[in-house]
Scaffold this motif. Structure first.
Motif, mmCIF file in Angstrom:
data_model
loop_
_atom_site.group_PDB
_atom_site.id
_atom_site.type_symbol
_atom_site.label_atom_id
_atom_site.label_comp_id
_atom_site.label_asym_id
_atom_site.label_seq_id
_atom_site.Cartn_x
_atom_site.Cartn_y
_atom_site.Cartn_z
ATOM 1 N N VAL A 73 -34.081 23.229 -52.452
ATOM 2 C CA VAL A 73 -33.022 22.662 -53.273
ATOM 3 C C VAL A 73 -32.302 23.828 -53.957
ATOM 4 N N THR A 74 -30.988 23.830 -53.886
ATOM 5 C CA THR A 74 -30.213 24.932 -54.468
ATOM 6 C C THR A 74 -29.975 24.717 -55.955
ATOM 7 N N LEU A 75 -29.577 25.782 -56.627
ATOM 8 C CA LEU A 75 -29.205 25.653 -58.032
ATOM 9 C C LEU A 75 -28.100 24.618 -58.208
ATOM 10 N N SER A 84 -33.409 15.526 -56.716
ATOM 11 C CA SER A 84 -32.982 16.205 -55.493
ATOM 12 C C SER A 84 -34.222 16.741 -54.793
ATOM 13 N N ILE A 85 -34.233 16.641 -53.480
ATOM 14 C CA ILE A 85 -35.370 17.109 -52.707
ATOM 15 C C ILE A 85 -34.867 17.929 -51.531
ATOM 16 N N SER A 86 -35.707 18.830 -51.050
ATOM 17 C CA SER A 86 -35.347 19.651 -49.903
ATOM 18 C C SER A 86 -34.827 18.779 -48.769
ATOM 19 N N PRO A 87 -33.793 19.234 -48.043
ATOM 20 C CA PRO A 87 -33.292 18.462 -46.896
ATOM 21 C C PRO A 87 -34.348 18.211 -45.830
ATOM 22 N N ASP A 88 -35.438 18.977 -45.843
ATOM 23 C CA ASP A 88 -36.504 18.797 -44.857
ATOM 24 C C ASP A 88 -37.519 17.738 -45.281
ATOM 25 N N TYR A 89 -37.325 17.195 -46.487
ATOM 26 C CA TYR A 89 -38.294 16.261 -47.055
ATOM 27 C C TYR A 89 -37.631 14.950 -47.438
ATOM 28 N N GLN A 90 -38.466 13.971 -47.748
ATOM 29 C CA GLN A 90 -38.004 12.672 -48.228
ATOM 30 C C GLN A 90 -39.008 12.159 -49.249
ATOM 31 N N GLN A 529 -38.696 20.766 -62.322
ATOM 32 C CA GLN A 529 -38.774 20.971 -60.889
ATOM 33 C C GLN A 529 -40.194 21.232 -60.399
ATOM 34 N N MET A 530 -40.327 21.167 -59.082
ATOM 35 C CA MET A 530 -41.562 21.540 -58.398
ATOM 36 C C MET A 530 -41.217 22.587 -57.350
ATOM 37 N N LEU A 531 -41.932 23.728 -57.417
ATOM 38 C CA LEU A 531 -41.661 24.851 -56.535
ATOM 39 C C LEU A 531 -42.936 25.223 -55.787
ATOM 40 N N VAL A 532 -42.745 25.939 -54.696
ATOM 41 C CA VAL A 532 -43.864 26.440 -53.900
ATOM 42 C C VAL A 532 -43.706 27.947 -53.788
ATOM 43 N N SER A 533 -44.763 28.689 -54.079
ATOM 44 C CA SER A 533 -44.689 30.148 -54.018
ATOM 45 C C SER A 533 -45.741 30.688 -53.055
ATOM 46 N N ASP A 534 -45.436 31.862 -52.511
ATOM 47 C CA ASP A 534 -46.314 32.549 -51.575
ATOM 48 C C ASP A 534 -46.761 33.855 -52.223
ATOM 49 N N PRO A 535 -48.029 33.982 -52.602
ATOM 50 C CA PRO A 535 -48.483 35.208 -53.255
ATOM 51 C C PRO A 535 -48.318 36.462 -52.402
ATOM 52 N N ILE A 540 -40.425 32.172 -53.621
ATOM 53 C CA ILE A 540 -40.530 30.940 -54.400
ATOM 54 C C ILE A 540 -39.441 29.998 -53.902
ATOM 55 N N SER A 541 -39.822 28.818 -53.448
ATOM 56 C CA SER A 541 -38.854 27.850 -52.922
ATOM 57 C C SER A 541 -38.964 26.544 -53.687
ATOM 58 N N ARG A 542 -37.826 25.993 -54.045
ATOM 59 C CA ARG A 542 -37.742 24.777 -54.861
ATOM 60 C C ARG A 542 -37.774 23.563 -53.947
#
Length: 611
Positions: A73-75, A84-90, A529-535, A540-542
């Motif tokens: 999800v963009t700013l 708002s949710i990622s276009p890849d999700y529902q 928001q809810m984000l996912v990060s990769d250590p 970091i993706s929203r």
């Protein structure tokens, strides 16, 4: 979490800001400023330390080189009146406040108007939760769901109660819901089955561990009831749910008004004559701090409470060996020798991070009829400037604590005071904890505007937007020393597509992704928001943004990890002019009251969530 704006820690323990300042200075002596140090910390914490892990294939989802591949999800799209949710999700909406789950299944009509109805419906203030599967196909299970708080104006439409019925209605909206859900044809719904129940401040509960029967709980012949301000939660290796009582002090007050003077222990836990303004003390004597008939009632709250989701007849049990403080959440893991280990945050400015370790192998203890949560050691963290730390045991065997308390029960009831005495490190509102597959433990520190030594070069004084700390314990989680580092400083993300502030919810998934949920004033025009990060990479993706005025919280998945459940708490703060969610109107109608609810989130291609 609800925000308790009161600072109750008056100790002069060394602030975490001072420790971090020295730590950053030592590691970046050539950098010339703390701002540069923060940048260095951010880069090392999110990438450098995990490069070797990624090179060895650790933490990678099967068959993929990158942990995160969805379009975020963009700013520009993250601040609307609807989620708002990622276009890849529902997403689908499930179990909003007022959903009937217990017979005779009263329907929700613009907020429940009777306590009797609300006791049979999903409560308000959706927060921590967990999914307990009933099917190998991940299409059926029991959700245990916390209900943190509900404002008087939201629950019954006025500033304060005018009768005991009003109080009972408010109380019935609190607590925990246990509800069976199932998926059919791509849609999830409530199953009106035998597992369903509501647990409220008036549900009978039991006490176990060192504080059970302690005189500080008041008359031991008086039954114990209830749980409230249930913030986050945890799940045990043996399949039970642990709900955490956070800002319990806010429900107590005194009919003496300003003539009520809290004692030192009450003051340390934030008790006042008015609490948070719920007004329960005016009609229900249990919540009146000056009522001698309920002496010690306030010590019956502030605990971790274990619930068996598969046995609706089992009473919730308060596990007192884990200490009494404002429990934000609890993360369980299994350490050396099969001992269960639990990490916990005390969510208030300048309070502490704790750890509990069971006395022996948890399976052996259960086989002997002993709860692993009743027999163990409670520790509090001290962070040292060289990147190491110590777990300090809260035990009556310590001479410093023996001089202040009569027995171990008193130590546990007054865990905050005991931690003050031992010299624990005051932190910036410790929130959720989680244990990653590589053994690192993470904790969100949501913010602290009360830091006073602010300057432009020091991003944590004041700490307006929070950060995430992580550490590795010695001896497979059971040791008394650890090494720590900073994972993310939120201020470093502002103005970028990775922008977030006020980290709160937290979960490390089995592939090593760190999920972050927020609660507070987001920057760059975003809702929470809810984000996912990769250590390993620092990415970091929203994945999701909520609605105005809400908090995004609660996170659980089905066993196949193709369905994720998350919550929006207090959307619009109950104001229908801000949003009507879960009714999605382009412009709020000013009439339809927004309702706390659960998102059911899936990838459109049916893949694992987070990828």
């Amino acid at each position: 979490m609800t925000v308790d704006d009161f600072v109750s820690n008056r100790s002069d323990n060394r602030p975490f800001e001072d420790v971090l300042r020295a730590r950053l200075s030592r590691r970046t002596v050539m950098a010339g400023s703390l701002a540069a140090a923060a940048t260095t910390f951010f880069a090392q914490g999110t990438a450098g330390a995990a490069v070797a892990s990624r090179a060895n294939g650790k933490g990678m989802a099967k068959g993929q080189a990158d942990l995160i591949g969805f379009e975020p999800v963009t700013l520009a799209n993250g601040g609307g009146v609807n989620p708002s949710i990622s276009p890849d999700y529902q997403y689908q909406v499930l179990i909003p406040w007022g959903t009937p789950i217990v017979a005779p299944y009263p329907e929700h009509v613009n907020g429940s108007k009777t306590a009797a109805d609300q006791e049979k419906q999903i409560g308000i203030g959706h927060d921590g939760m967990w999914f307990f599967p009933l099917s190998r196909n991940s299409d059926r299970g029991v959700i245990c769901l916390n209900h943190e708080f509900g404002r008087n104006t939201h629950v019954y439409g006025k500033a304060g109660p005018e009768s005991l019925e009003d109080v009972r209605l408010s109380q019935a909206a609190h607590g925990v819901s246990v509800v069976e859900v199932a998926e059919s044809g791509g849609s999830w719904d409530v199953v009106r089955g035998g597992y369903n129940r509501r647990i409220t401040p008036n549900t009978p509960v039991e006490f176990a561990g060192p504080v059970a029967g302690h005189p500080a709980l008041g008359d031991t012949s008086r039954p114990s009831f209830g749980t409230l301000n249930n913030c986050s939660s945890g799940y045990t290796p043996w399949g039970t749910y642990v709900t955490c009582e956070e800002n319990f002090n806010g429900y107590f007050g005194s009919t003496l008004g300003e003539d009520f003077v809290p004692d030192a222990a009450q003051e340390r836990y934030g008790f006042t004559d008015t609490g948070f303004g719920y007004g329960w003390e005016n009609y229900d004597g249990r919540w009146d701090l000056s009522n001698p008939d309920y002496d010690g009632e306030y010590n019956r709250f502030g605990w971790n409470v274990e619930i068996d989701p598969m046995n609706p007849d089992a009473a919730p049990i308060k596990r007192t060996a884990m200490g009494r403080f404002k429990h934000e959440g609890v993360a369980f893991t299994v350490g050396r020798g099969g001992r269960v280990v639990a990490y916990m945050g005390d969510d208030q400015r300048f309070d502490y991070i704790y750890k509990f370790v069971s006395d022996s192998n948890y399976k052996s203890m259960l086989a002997r009829g002993m709860s692993p949560l009743d027999h163990g050691k409670l520790y509090v963290a001290r962070f040292d400037e060289d990147g190491t730390g110590q777990w300090l045991e809260l035990t009556i065997d310590d001479p410093a604590l023996a001089a202040a308390f009569a027995d171990q029960g008193e130590v546990l009831i007054n865990a905050r005071v005991a931690a003050d005495i031992l010299g624990a490190t005051p932190m910036d509102r410790p929130e959720w904890t989680t244990v990653a597959p590589d053994g690192q433990v993470y904790c969100t520190l949501t913010n602290n505007s009360r830091r006073t030594e602010a300057d432009a070069a020091n991003p944590l004084a004041p700490n307006a937007d929070g950060h995430i700390i992580r550490w590795t314990d010695t001896d497979q989680f059971t040791g008394t020393s650890f090494e720590w580092d900073i994972y993310i400083i939120a201020e470093t993300t502002h103005g970028t597509e990775q922008s977030f502030a006020d980290p709160d919810g937290l979960w490390a998934d089995p592939d090593g992704r760190i999920w972050i949920q927020t609660d507070g004033g987001q920057k760059d025009g975003l809702n929470n928001q809810m984000l996912v990060s990769d250590p390993a990479t620092g990415q970091i993706s929203r994945l999701l943004t909520g609605v105005p005025g809400d908090e995004i919280t609660g996170l659980t998945v089905t066993p196949d990890r193709r369905t994720l459940f998350a919550n929006t708490q207090h959307p619009g703060n109950g104001d229908p002019t801000l949003t009507n969610f879960p009714v999605e109107n382009e412009v709020p109608d000013g009439v339809t009251i927004p309702r706390d609810c659960t998102f059911v989130i899936t990838r459109k291609d049916g893949g694992i969530v987070g990828t």
